[in-house]
Design a protein around this motif. Structure first.
Motif, short mmCIF file in Angstrom:
data_model
loop_
_atom_site.label_atom_id
_atom_site.label_comp_id
_atom_site.label_asym_id
_atom_site.label_seq_id
_atom_site.Cartn_x
_atom_site.Cartn_y
_atom_site.Cartn_z
N ALA A 117 0.82 -1.22 0.00
CA ALA A 117 0.00 0.00 0.00
C ALA A 117 0.85 1.27 0.00
CB ALA A 117 -0.95 -0.01 1.20
N TRP A 118 1.96 1.25 0.75
CA TRP A 118 2.82 2.44 0.82
C TRP A 118 3.30 2.88 -0.56
CZ3 TRP A 118 7.72 2.31 -1.20
CH2 TRP A 118 8.25 1.04 -1.47
N PHE A 119 3.60 1.91 -1.42
CA PHE A 119 4.12 2.21 -2.75
C PHE A 119 3.05 2.91 -3.60
CE2 PHE A 119 5.04 0.53 -7.15
CZ PHE A 119 6.17 1.31 -7.37
N VAL A 120 1.82 2.40 -3.53
CA VAL A 120 0.72 3.02 -4.26
C VAL A 120 0.43 4.42 -3.71
CG1 VAL A 120 -1.73 2.83 -4.83
CG2 VAL A 120 -0.29 0.77 -4.81
N THR A 285 6.00 3.55 -12.82
CA THR A 285 6.86 3.68 -11.65
C THR A 285 7.19 2.28 -11.14
OG1 THR A 285 5.77 5.75 -11.03
CG2 THR A 285 7.12 4.68 -9.34
N ARG A 286 8.49 2.03 -10.97
CA ARG A 286 8.95 0.77 -10.39
C ARG A 286 9.85 1.09 -9.20
NH1 ARG A 286 9.73 0.10 -16.02
NH2 ARG A 286 8.28 -1.41 -16.97
N SER A 287 10.09 0.09 -8.35
CA SER A 287 10.93 0.30 -7.17
C SER A 287 11.72 -0.97 -6.88
CB SER A 287 10.07 0.65 -5.95
OG SER A 287 10.84 0.62 -4.76
N VAL A 288 12.99 -0.81 -6.49
CA VAL A 288 13.79 -1.98 -6.11
C VAL A 288 13.23 -2.63 -4.86
CG1 VAL A 288 15.90 -1.12 -7.19
CG2 VAL A 288 15.40 -0.50 -4.81
N LYS A 289 12.44 -1.88 -4.09
CA LYS A 289 11.82 -2.45 -2.89
C LYS A 289 10.61 -3.32 -3.21
CE LYS A 289 13.14 1.38 0.17
NZ LYS A 289 12.61 2.45 1.08
N MET A 290 10.11 -3.20 -4.44
CA MET A 290 8.93 -3.97 -4.86
C MET A 290 9.25 -4.70 -6.16
SD MET A 290 6.52 -3.36 -2.60
CE MET A 290 5.07 -3.87 -3.48
N PRO A 291 10.12 -5.69 -6.11
CA PRO A 291 10.47 -6.40 -7.34
C PRO A 291 9.26 -7.07 -7.96
CG PRO A 291 11.27 -7.58 -5.41
CD PRO A 291 10.80 -6.24 -4.93
N SER A 292 9.23 -7.08 -9.27
CA SER A 292 8.16 -7.70 -10.06
C SER A 292 6.81 -6.99 -9.90
CB SER A 292 7.98 -9.19 -9.69
OG SER A 292 9.19 -9.87 -9.84
#
Length: 303
Positions: A117-120, A285-292
Motif C-alpha cells: 500500500a505504501w508504494f501506491v 513507476t517501479r521500485s527496487v523495494k517492490m520487485p516484479s
C-alpha cells in the motif's frame, strides 16, 4: 506449526503430538522451513527465527499467517497445471471458491495489501481538492483507506463482487478504516463503475482478465472519472521474453495463467491501453523495494 513455534520452542515430536501429525513428516517440513530461514534449531528444539517472528509471530507487523492458511486452496489450483497446459483454460478461482475459501482468501489479501500500500500511496498523484476515490475490486479497502488518510477529505468506495462484500466490510470495521471506506456491489467487466471520481484504483485485478477485457474496462474507468482525474494501476509485472530469468515475475505469470483467465502484463501494455482509452500523461513507476511490481498512473484530459 509456525503458530505453535511462535508460542514456544519445541521438538519435532512435540509439535507432531500437539497438532496430531506424523512425527517424521513434521521433522522434514521443519527442516525445509529452517532452510528457508523461518526456523532455527537449537539442539533438538525448533524455534521461530527472527525472520520467522517478523512474519508469523502474533506481534508481527507484517503478518503472513492468513496467506499460509490460504495455501491449501492454492495447492489445489496449481495441481491443475497439466489440464491448463492442454486446454489453455485457467481455473478462475473467483467463480469456484466456497464461503470459507473467500474468507481466508480475503484475510490473506489484506496481509498482501499491507506490504504494498505504501508504494501506491506514495506514487499516486491525487488532484487538489479530491473527495471521491473509486477502488475497483478493492475487497477490504485498505489501500484506498491509506490513500484517504494521506489526503484528508478524500473518501473511498470499494466496488466489488457480491461474494467479497460481507467479509470486506467486516475487515474494514475490524481494521479501523470503515470511517473512510464504503462498499457497493459491482463488476469491473460490466456495469456501472461510478461517476465523477477523482481517483480510480485498480490494484492486482487486471492480471485476471485478457487484454480485450482490460481495454474495455479502462474505457469505462475513464467515463467514471472527472476531467483531470487519476487512474492508478498496481499489478505484478511479467518479464519480457528476452529478459534475464526472474523467478518471482515468471512464477507469478504462470500462477495467474493457471488460477485466472489471463496472465500478468508489462507496464508498457498498461500504458498502451490507457492511451487507447483516451488517458494522458501515462507514467510507469517501479521500485527496487517492490520487485516484479509496477504502478502505472494516468489522468483524464481536462479539455
Amino acid at each position: 506449526l509456525l503458530a505453535e513455534l511462535a508460542a514456544r520452542p519445541a521438538t519435532a515430536a512435540e509439535l507432531a503430538k500437539a497438532r496430531g501429525l506424523d512425527a517424521e513428516c513434521t521433522r522434514l517440513v521443519l527442516r525445509v522451513l529452517r532452510a528457508m530461514g523461518y526456523v532455527d534449531l537449537d539442539g533438538d528444539r525448533f524455534a521461530l527465527s527472527p525472520m520467522g517472528r517478523a512474519y508469523f509471530a502474533p506481534e508481527a507487523k507484517e503478518s503472513y499467517r492468513a496467506f499460509v492458511e490460504y495455501g491449501a486452496p492454492q495447492w489445489d489450483m496449481v495441481s491443475k497445471l497439466d489440464e491448463v497446459l492442454k486446454t489453455g483454460a485457467g481455473v478462475d478461482f473467483h467463480e469456484h471458491h466456497t464461503a470459507d475459501e473467500w474468507d481466508v482468501y480475503q484475510r490473506a489479501m489484506i496481509e498482501n495489501a499491507r506490504a504494498f500500500a505504501w508504494f501506491v500511496v506514495d506514487n499516486t498523484p491525487v488532484p487538489a481538492g479530491a473527495t471521491r476515490l473509486i477502488d475497483v475490486a478493492g475487497a477490504h479497502g485498505f489501500v484506498g483507506a491509506e490513500l484517504c488518510r494521506k489526503h484528508p477529505g478524500l473518501r473511498s468506495t470499494v466496488v466489488d463482487r457480491a461474494e467479497a462484500l460481507p467479509r470486506a466490510r467486516a475487515i474494514a470495521e475490524e481494521g479501523g478504516w470503515s470511517d473512510v471506506v464504503s462498499f457497493r456491489e459491482g463488476d469491473l467487466r460490466a456495469g456501472d463503475l461510478g461517476e465523477d471520481g477523482d481517483v480510480m484504483l485498480l490494484c492486482n485485478i487486471l492480471h485476471h482478465f485478457p487484454a480485450d477485457v482490460n481495454v474495455d474496462a479502462l474505457t469505462r474507468v475513464k467515463r467514471a472519472l472527472r476531467p483531470g482525474g487519476t487512474v492508478a494501476i498496481f499489478d505484478i509485472e511479467t518479464p519480457t521474453d528476452d529478459a534475464k530469468p526472474d523467478a518471482a515475475g515468471d512464477a507469478f505469470a504462470l500462477y495467474f495463467r493457471i488460477t485466472s483467465t489471463s496472465t500478468c502484463f508489462r507496464g508498457d501494455d498498461y500504458v498502451d491501453w490507457l492511451r487507447g482509452a483516451g488517458f494522458v500523461d501515462a507514467r510507469i513507476t517501479r521500485s527496487v523495494k517492490m520487485p516484479s511490481r509496477v504502478l502505472v498512473t494516468a489522468r483524464t484530459p481536462t479539455a
